[in-house]
Design an enzyme around this catalytic site. Structure first.
Site, PDB file in Angstrom:
ATOM      1  N   GLY A  22      55.925  22.792  92.968  1.00  8.04           N
ATOM      2  CA  GLY A  22      54.968  23.440  93.892  1.00  8.04           C
ATOM      3  C   GLY A  22      53.905  22.676  94.631  1.00  8.04           C
ATOM      4  O   GLY A  22      53.201  23.018  95.313  1.00  8.04           O
ATOM      5  N   CYS A  23      54.216  21.259  94.372  1.00 16.36           N
ATOM      6  CA  CYS A  23      53.190  20.199  95.142  1.00 16.36           C
ATOM      7  C   CYS A  23      54.049  19.582  96.326  1.00 16.36           C
ATOM      8  O   CYS A  23      55.094  19.508  96.047  1.00 16.36           O
ATOM      9  CB  CYS A  23      52.572  19.033  94.109  1.00 16.36           C
ATOM     10  SG  CYS A  23      51.798  19.811  92.973  1.00 16.36           S
ATOM     11  N   THR A  24      53.457  19.322  97.460  1.00 16.21           N
ATOM     12  CA  THR A  24      54.040  18.640  98.474  1.00 16.21           C
ATOM     13  C   THR A  24      54.664  17.429  97.950  1.00 16.21           C
ATOM     14  O   THR A  24      55.819  16.922  98.167  1.00 16.21           O
ATOM     15  CB  THR A  24      53.132  18.572  99.689  1.00 16.21           C
ATOM     16  OG1 THR A  24      52.757  20.015 100.033  1.00 16.21           O
ATOM     17  CG2 THR A  24      53.888  17.917 100.839  1.00 16.21           C
ATOM     18  N   ALA A  25      53.558  16.687  97.410  1.00 14.06           N
ATOM     19  CA  ALA A  25      53.872  15.362  96.834  1.00 14.06           C
ATOM     20  C   ALA A  25      54.511  15.324  95.648  1.00 14.06           C
ATOM     21  O   ALA A  25      54.697  16.314  94.702  1.00 14.06           O
ATOM     22  CB  ALA A  25      52.648  14.514  96.721  1.00 14.06           C
TER      23      ALA A  25
END
Length: 212
Positions: free
Chosen positions: A106-109
């Site tokens: 769920g994190c872009t990074a």
């Protein structure tokens, strides 16, 4: 009645007067009533002291301190610089823990999270990311929650982290970065909950099957 009287439960005059009655039942009822009322006041006084000396949770104290640190920075760029400073303070991540099972979704990074319970029942976290800003977020979460009791970790809410105001002014990617708080915190809590459940399962007495 002065503080000395309240602290002891008897005035000096009454205390001296009690010595002539060896049997408590011989003490006049009027004096017994006064002593009873003073004892009630002492009990209330002690109860109030217990309430006043209660302490907030470890995580709450840490969060309040960190929030105060960030809200004291009025310029968004200064808050970003502070995040980058905390990114530098993040302890090195064990390469053996950089596995798909420890990846935070769920994190872009890219974010990796390793969670364990120590011998004292505290929750220990290790986090890493390929983004310096996200590493700063992770470092702040570690600062607040590492070593805290599992109950404290599970009670923390993403809204509590918003007091730090670090998402404001981070540009067009601010929304995704703020979401990083929620995603990483949620992963911390889910894995903590799973570890607690596993610990409780192991602590349950095993039923032995006796063959006839």
């Amino acid at each position: 009645m002065d503080s000395a009287t309240l602290g002891t439960g008897y005035s000096c005059t009454l205390t001296a007067g009690f010595s002539k009655w060896r049997n408590p039942s011989q003490i006049p009822r009027s004096i017994q009533f006064v002593r009873h009322q003073q004892n009630k006041r002492n009990l209330l006084f002690k109860s109030l002291k217990c309430v006043l000396i209660s302490h907030p949770s470890l995580a709450a104290v840490r969060l309040r301190s960190l929030a105060s640190e960030f809200t004291g920075l009025t310029e968004p760029i200064d808050r970003v610089k502070r995040l980058l400073h905390y990114a530098e303070l993040l302890p090195p991540f064990d390469e053996s823990a950089r596995v798909p099972a420890n990846r935070v979704t769920g994190c872009t990074a890219e974010v990796w999270l390793d969670v364990r319970l120590d011998e004292f029942g505290g929750t220990r976290f290790a986090v890493d990311s390929d983004s310096e800003i996200t590493k700063g977020f992770c470092s702040c979460l570690i600062r607040v929650l590492d070593g805290a009791a599992p109950e404290e970790v599970l009670k923390m809410k993403a809204e509590d982290l918003m007091e730090m105001n670090v998402g404001v002014g981070l540009g067009v990617r601010a929304h995704s970065r703020v979401n990083a708080w929620h995603n990483i915190l949620t992963s911390m809590q889910k894995r903590t909950e799973a570890l607690v459940a596993e610990r409780e399962r192991r602590a349950e007495p095993q039923t032995q099957v006796v063959s006839g």
